[in-house]
Design an enzyme around this catalytic site. Structure first.
Site, short mmCIF file in Angstrom:
data_model
loop_
_atom_site.label_atom_id
_atom_site.label_comp_id
_atom_site.label_asym_id
_atom_site.label_seq_id
_atom_site.Cartn_x
_atom_site.Cartn_y
_atom_site.Cartn_z
N SER A 44 4.07 48.72 5.18
CA SER A 44 3.20 48.32 4.06
C SER A 44 1.98 49.23 3.96
O SER A 44 1.24 49.39 4.94
CB SER A 44 2.70 46.89 4.28
OG SER A 44 3.72 45.97 4.03
N HIS A 75 5.20 48.87 -1.24
CA HIS A 75 6.49 49.49 -0.87
C HIS A 75 7.09 50.08 -2.13
O HIS A 75 7.67 49.36 -2.96
CB HIS A 75 7.44 48.45 -0.25
CG HIS A 75 7.01 47.97 1.10
ND1 HIS A 75 7.53 48.47 2.27
CD2 HIS A 75 6.08 47.06 1.46
CE1 HIS A 75 6.95 47.88 3.29
NE2 HIS A 75 6.07 47.01 2.84
N HIS A 97 12.51 43.22 3.62
CA HIS A 97 12.12 42.19 4.59
C HIS A 97 12.99 40.95 4.37
O HIS A 97 13.41 40.66 3.24
CB HIS A 97 10.65 41.79 4.39
CG HIS A 97 9.70 42.94 4.38
ND1 HIS A 97 9.48 43.72 3.27
CD2 HIS A 97 8.90 43.44 5.36
CE1 HIS A 97 8.58 44.66 3.56
NE2 HIS A 97 8.21 44.51 4.82
N TYR A 99 12.05 37.95 4.19
CA TYR A 99 11.45 36.97 3.27
C TYR A 99 11.67 37.33 1.79
O TYR A 99 11.39 36.52 0.91
CB TYR A 99 9.94 36.79 3.54
CG TYR A 99 9.12 38.05 3.37
CD1 TYR A 99 8.78 38.53 2.12
CD2 TYR A 99 8.67 38.76 4.47
CE1 TYR A 99 8.03 39.68 1.95
CE2 TYR A 99 7.92 39.92 4.33
CZ TYR A 99 7.61 40.37 3.07
OH TYR A 99 6.89 41.52 2.91
N GLU A 100 12.18 38.54 1.53
CA GLU A 100 12.49 38.88 0.13
C GLU A 100 13.76 38.17 -0.33
O GLU A 100 14.11 38.22 -1.50
CB GLU A 100 12.62 40.40 -0.02
CG GLU A 100 11.30 41.13 0.18
CD GLU A 100 11.45 42.64 0.16
OE1 GLU A 100 11.60 43.21 -0.92
OE2 GLU A 100 11.42 43.26 1.25
N ALA A 127 2.80 47.61 9.33
CA ALA A 127 1.48 47.00 9.39
C ALA A 127 1.63 45.71 10.18
O ALA A 127 2.62 44.99 9.98
CB ALA A 127 1.00 46.71 7.98
N MET A 230 6.48 41.20 10.18
CA MET A 230 7.66 40.60 9.54
C MET A 230 8.75 41.64 9.31
O MET A 230 9.52 41.54 8.35
CB MET A 230 7.25 39.97 8.20
CG MET A 230 6.07 39.02 8.28
SD MET A 230 5.48 38.54 6.66
CE MET A 230 3.89 37.79 7.08
N SER A 231 8.81 42.66 10.17
CA SER A 231 9.79 43.73 9.90
C SER A 231 10.20 44.45 11.18
O SER A 231 10.00 43.94 12.28
CB SER A 231 9.18 44.75 8.92
OG SER A 231 8.20 45.54 9.57
N ASN A 254 -5.07 43.96 10.70
CA ASN A 254 -5.94 42.77 10.71
C ASN A 254 -5.83 42.12 12.08
O ASN A 254 -4.85 42.37 12.79
CB ASN A 254 -5.50 41.77 9.62
CG ASN A 254 -4.04 41.38 9.76
OD1 ASN A 254 -3.14 42.18 9.50
ND2 ASN A 254 -3.80 40.16 10.18
N HIS A 268 -2.68 40.09 2.38
CA HIS A 268 -1.95 41.36 2.19
C HIS A 268 -2.87 42.47 1.68
O HIS A 268 -2.66 43.64 1.98
CB HIS A 268 -0.79 41.12 1.21
CG HIS A 268 0.20 42.24 1.15
ND1 HIS A 268 0.85 42.75 2.27
CD2 HIS A 268 0.67 42.98 0.10
CE1 HIS A 268 1.67 43.74 1.91
NE2 HIS A 268 1.57 43.89 0.60
#
Ligand SMILES: O=P(O)(O)O[C@H]1O[C@H](CO)[C@@H](O)[C@H]1O
Length: 300
Positions: A44, A75, A97, A99-100, A127, A230-231, A254, A268
């Site tokens: 990201s 992306h 990902h 979650y997509e 990230a 998440m990846s 973060n 995000h």
């Protein structure tokens, strides 16, 4: 790039069998003379890495047969071929990902396409939120190992019939992250003066897209994770299954919220903003590592 009929298939119809991957790889090889040995995946806000490639031949994902589409801000959704300091590379400017809403086999399919294109070494970036209390926003973490949370629940990209043409039924993961490449990254980081913000740690993948609760962050930290995202892990498993060397980096965009008194909230926009601030150094680190792969004669 001209569109093609296969590329316009509905998502539900996109297939990821060996033959489908081969058709996609053959199509790409017929469109470019670049024969990549290194495959790069941009996290990201880290897509700028692709811009460093020379003599680019780029494809929008929507124009590539059987390729999924990027849906996440940050992306771009382009596959870029080119050379980095003379080394032929292919770079995913945007990844997929869980979650997509894609099946896990689909989000990892590009690794198999890398393999069929001739890629030997995969370099992934992401990230991530920092769980390790010593980490600062902007730190770059060399991933030395992972915790695969979706995998604990059976959501592994290799679940289902094994495709022997890619790899064995039960691949080893204790050597997932190539140790020579980790050492090379430390050496290069030190030469570039990056040691103050270069770390080594364990990345934990969750399904997302909701960020973690405070209790979840505390638990993950106790379990040994230094960063959460998440990846990456699913891609690493598929890349290792088919025998490619893997090196991966997290940019700590973060700090994970670990304290009930904290006013901080993961978002995000902050993730993308930190990506912009560290992008240049991250690109220098990765491109120098790629040059040294050749120099050290340890190019996979
Ligand atoms: O892992 P990458 O693709 O860098 O993206 C990270 O950033 C997003 C959250 O801001 C999530 O998708 C997380 O996985």
């Amino acid at each position: 790039m001209e569109g093609n009929r296969m590329g316009h298939k509905k998502e539900a119809e996109v297939k990821y069998s060996y033959e489908d991957c081969q058709a996609t790889a053959d199509w790409l090889l017929s469109q470019t003379a670049v024969r990549p040995l290194v495959g790069i995946v941009c996290g990201s806000g880290l897509g700028g890495l692709a811009d460093a490639l020379k003599d680019q031949v780029a494809f929008n994902y929507r124009d590539i047969p059987n390729f999924p589409q990027s849906t996440v801000h940050g992306h771009a959704g382009r596959l870029v071929f080119g050379t980095l300091k003379g080394r032929p590379c292919v770079c995913m400017q945007g990844r997929f990902h869980l979650y997509e809403g894609y099946p896990i086999q689909k989000i990892t399919m590009p690794m198999r396409i890398f393999k069929l294109l001739g890629v030997e070494t995969v370099i992934l970036t992401n990230a991530a939120g920092g769980l390790n209390q010593d980490y600062k926003v902007g730190d770059i973490m060399i991933i030395k190992d992972h915790l695969n949370m979706p995998g604990f629940a059976g959501n592994n990209p290799l679940a289902g019939p094994n495709e022997e043409r890619f790899g064995v039924r039960f691949p080893c993961m204790s050597d997932a992250y190539d140790r020579e490449l980790q050492q090379l990254a430390l050496d290069v980081g030190s030469e570039l003066g990056f040691s103050d913000f270069l770390r080594e740690g364990v990345y934990c993948v969750l399904g997302g897209p909701s960020f973690e609760t405070i209790a979840e962050c505390r638990m993950l930290h106790k379990l040994g994770a230094d960063a959460v995202g998440m990846s990456t892990v699913h891609e690493v498993i598929v890349a290792r299954h088919c025998g490619m060397r893997v090196f991966a980096l997290s940019l700590i965009t973060n700090k994970a919220v670990m304290d009930y008194d904290s006013e901080e909230k993961a978002n995000h926009e902050e993730v993308l903003q930190t990506g912009k601030q560290r992008a240049e150094q991250l690109e220098r680190l990765v491109s120098t590592i790629i040059t040294r792969l050749e120099h050290n004669n340890n190019f996979a």
